[in-house]
Design an enzyme around this catalytic site. Structure first.
Site, PDB file in Angstrom:
ATOM      1  N   SER A 125      -4.664  -3.854   0.372  1.00 58.54           N
ATOM      2  CA  SER A 125      -5.874  -4.530  -0.133  1.00 58.54           C
ATOM      3  C   SER A 125      -7.105  -4.060   0.630  1.00 58.54           C
ATOM      4  CB  SER A 125      -5.731  -6.048   0.014  1.00 58.54           C
ATOM      5  OG  SER A 125      -4.644  -6.506  -0.752  1.00 58.54           O
TER       6      SER A 125
ATOM      7  N   ASN B  34       2.158  -1.722 -10.420  1.00 63.27           N
ATOM      8  CA  ASN B  34       3.124  -2.592  -9.765  1.00 63.27           C
ATOM      9  C   ASN B  34       3.877  -3.484 -10.747  1.00 63.27           C
ATOM     10  OD1 ASN B  34       0.244  -3.314  -9.647  1.00 63.27           O
ATOM     11  ND2 ASN B  34       0.969  -5.324  -8.990  1.00 63.27           N
TER      12      ASN B  34
ATOM     13  N   GLN C 226       2.319   1.656  -4.718  1.00 70.93           N
ATOM     14  CA  GLN C 226       3.654   1.643  -5.324  1.00 70.93           C
ATOM     15  C   GLN C 226       4.276   3.030  -5.380  1.00 70.93           C
ATOM     16  OE1 GLN C 226       5.530  -0.986  -6.339  1.00 70.93           O
ATOM     17  NE2 GLN C 226       3.970  -2.460  -5.770  1.00 70.93           N
TER      18      GLN C 226
ATOM     19  N   ALA D 281       2.236  -0.378   4.344  1.00 74.56           N
ATOM     20  CA  ALA D 281       3.533  -0.207   5.005  1.00 74.56           C
ATOM     21  C   ALA D 281       4.622  -1.109   4.427  1.00 74.56           C
ATOM     22  CB  ALA D 281       3.385  -0.459   6.508  1.00 74.56           C
ATOM     23  N   HIS D 282       4.263  -2.352   4.067  1.00 75.02           N
ATOM     24  CA  HIS D 282       5.342  -3.292   3.706  1.00 75.02           C
ATOM     25  C   HIS D 282       5.968  -3.006   2.340  1.00 75.02           C
ATOM     26  CE1 HIS D 282       3.534  -6.271   0.800  1.00 75.02           C
ATOM     27  NE2 HIS D 282       2.409  -5.816   1.294  1.00 75.02           N
TER      28      HIS D 282
ATOM     29  N   CYS E  84       1.527 -18.122  -9.931  1.00 78.47           N
ATOM     30  CA  CYS E  84       1.161 -19.526 -10.057  1.00 78.47           C
ATOM     31  C   CYS E  84      -0.001 -19.800  -9.119  1.00 78.47           C
ATOM     32  CB  CYS E  84       2.340 -20.418  -9.680  1.00 78.47           C
ATOM     33  SG  CYS E  84       3.794 -20.041 -10.660  1.00 78.47           S
TER      34      CYS E  84
HETATM   35  C1  LIG Z   1       0.989  -4.628  -2.938  1.00 74.39           C
HETATM   36  C2  LIG Z   1      -0.104  -3.835  -3.573  1.00 74.39           C
HETATM   37  C3  LIG Z   1      -1.405  -3.826  -3.037  1.00 74.39           C
HETATM   38  C4  LIG Z   1      -1.783  -4.682  -1.852  1.00 74.39           C
HETATM   39  O1  LIG Z   1      -1.233  -4.234  -0.656  1.00 74.39           O
HETATM   40  P1  LIG Z   1      -1.173  -5.261   0.580  1.00 74.39           P
HETATM   41  O2  LIG Z   1      -0.737  -4.412   1.725  1.00 74.39           O
HETATM   42  O3  LIG Z   1      -0.170  -6.295   0.210  1.00 74.39           O
HETATM   43  O4  LIG Z   1      -2.545  -5.801   0.765  1.00 74.39           O
HETATM   44  C5  LIG Z   1      -2.356  -3.052  -3.654  1.00 74.39           C
HETATM   45  N1  LIG Z   1      -2.069  -2.306  -4.714  1.00 74.39           N
HETATM   46  C6  LIG Z   1      -0.843  -2.269  -5.265  1.00 74.39           C
HETATM   47  C7  LIG Z   1      -0.571  -1.407  -6.447  1.00 74.39           C
HETATM   48  C8  LIG Z   1       0.180  -3.048  -4.712  1.00 74.39           C
HETATM   49  O5  LIG Z   1       1.387  -3.033  -5.281  1.00 74.39           O
END
Ligand SMILES: *Cc1c(COP(=O)(O)O)cnc(C)c1O
Length: 398
Positions: free
Chosen positions: A70, A149, A177, A198-199, A324
């Site tokens: 983000s 995503n 993604q 990273a996550h 939600c």
């Molecule tokens: C998860 C995601 C984000 C946000 O990443 P965070 O590290 O959770 O802030 C942005 N863009 C896409 C396409 C995502 O799947």
């Protein structure tokens, strides 16, 4: 538990945790400090930057560590638009971006910038000609995600990148993604800015990076110290950055292995079996141009939320396009943008596979899901009652 929500987040890989641990314990030095404890942190951060540069095929100084996808999206959009203000004020993006891009574009509009939101086709693809048609003299940035995503559709980022370069416009791609699943070499793409997190690749939460090509001007949105080449202030999240580097190393090894082909084969079987048992199930997104781990469906005449709760009771973690928020069920902005109606957008289910998923787990989902969908359909309230925002107690099937 069967975890099938890898597009939302992934478990931390044991190797990543092991790499991070010293920096959460004894190696706690501030990377800007001059004594050896600090210098060790600096070395660890710069080592991760080099790993990232090798992964993306760029220079280390083109990698900026952030707090996640983000923030990277925010820095790209806000940073470039502010820096290019005298050259132009127009941004081109799509209606199916992650909210980190979409809501940032809307915030920029409120600041007086102009934004064109492209509408993809029903399979979620944006055409390069649509992008070409939206370019004006005042366009300074194009931001199109690499892969979606919610529906997994992959965009023609190469063609868009080449077009942007021809026209002297910067190209940003949200590759959160795509990283670890598709080739993401920035020079080959080509792109000027790329976001990752990273996550989503078996690393820790709260850390990510923005690739920004040398020469791309960015107005920092977090000001303070001179960290990250004066483009993003704040004491470095050393353990997180080390984890990001380790996660990218693992992702590189996975890209060279047959692991993604394994996930894709599992996904294809999942899709084929679900459609065989539930003939009116619709695969959302593109049938071929999609992430190898990504299956997304729409089941007519049911709602996503009770389906997810029932799957959870069977130990299966999945997701729908709906989030939600404040007591209302928001239908997916992605499904609405690609032409689904409000009620159609409600019966969405997303199953995203990962490294730890097995054949037996997919068998179990195929055993559980079809009867669940059928029993929820029988319990369905007549249309009219099932309106968006009218949140009721979720119905639980037997
Ligand atoms: C998860 C995601 C984000 C946000 O990443 P965070 O590290 O959770 O802030 C942005 N863009 C896409 C396409 C995502 O799947």
């Amino acid at each position: 538990m069967i975890y099938l929500d890898h597009a939302a987040t992934t478990p931390l890989a044991p190797e990543v945790l092991a790499a991070m641990e010293p920096y959460l314990r004894e190696q706690f030095g501030n990377a800007s400090a001059l004594y050896s404890l600090g210098r060790k942190s600096r070395l660890a951060v710069e080592n991760a930057r080099e790993l990232a540069a090798a992964f993306f095929g760029c220079q280390p100084q083109e990698i900026l560590f952030t707090s996640g996808g983000s923030e990277s999206d925010n820095l790209a959009l806000r940073g470039v638009m502010a820096a290019c203000r005298e050259r132009g004020d127009h941004l081109i993006t799509t209606l199916i971006e992650h909210h980190a891009v979409l809501h940032t574009a809307q915030a920029l509009e409120r600041q007086g910038y102009r934004v064109t939101y492209l509408r993809p086709d029903r399979q979620g693809r944006v055409d390069v000609e649509q992008v070409r048609g939206a370019i004006t003299e005042r366009t300074v940035l194009i931001s199109v995600m690499h892969a979606n995503n919610e529906i997994g559709t992959v965009q023609p980022v190469e063609a868009i990148g080449r077009l942007a370069r021809e026209r002297g416009i910067l190209f940003h791609t949200d590759a959160v993604q795509a990283v670890g699943q598709l080739p993401t070499r920035v020079r080959e793409m080509p792109c000027d800015l790329l976001s990752m997190s990273a996550h989503k690749i078996y690393g820790p939460k709260g850390v990510g990076l923005l690739y920004a090509r040398t020469g791309v001007r960015l107005v920092p949105h977090i000001t303070g110290g001179d960290q990250e080449y004066n483009r993003r202030a704040g004491t470095e999240n050393v353990a997180g950055i080390v984890g990001l580097g380790a996660a990218l190393e693992l992702a590189f090894a996975v890209l060279q292995s047959d692991e993604l082909a394994r996930q894709q084969a599992l996904r294809d079987r999942l899709i084929a079996d679900v459609r065989e048992r539930l003939p009116d199930a619709e695969l959302t997104g593109h049938p071929a141009l999609r992430l190898p781990n990504h299956a997304s469906f729409r089941f007519p005449h049911i709602e996503g939320e009770p389906l997810l709760l029932n799957l959870d009771m069977q130990g299966i973690c999945a997701s729908s396009g709906s989030a939600c928020a404040a007591g209302t069920i928001e239908p997916s902005h992605v499904l609405l943008a690609i032409g689904y109606t409000l009620s159609e957008a409600h019966g969405a289910l997303r199953l995203t596979l990962g490294r730890e998923n097995t054949e037996a787990e997919v068998d179990r989902v195929i055993e559980v899901l079809p009867p669940l969908v059928e029993s929820l359909r029988k319990l369905r309230v007549p249309p009219g009652d099932a309106e968006c925002g009218a949140r009721r107690a979720p119905r639980i099937a037997e």
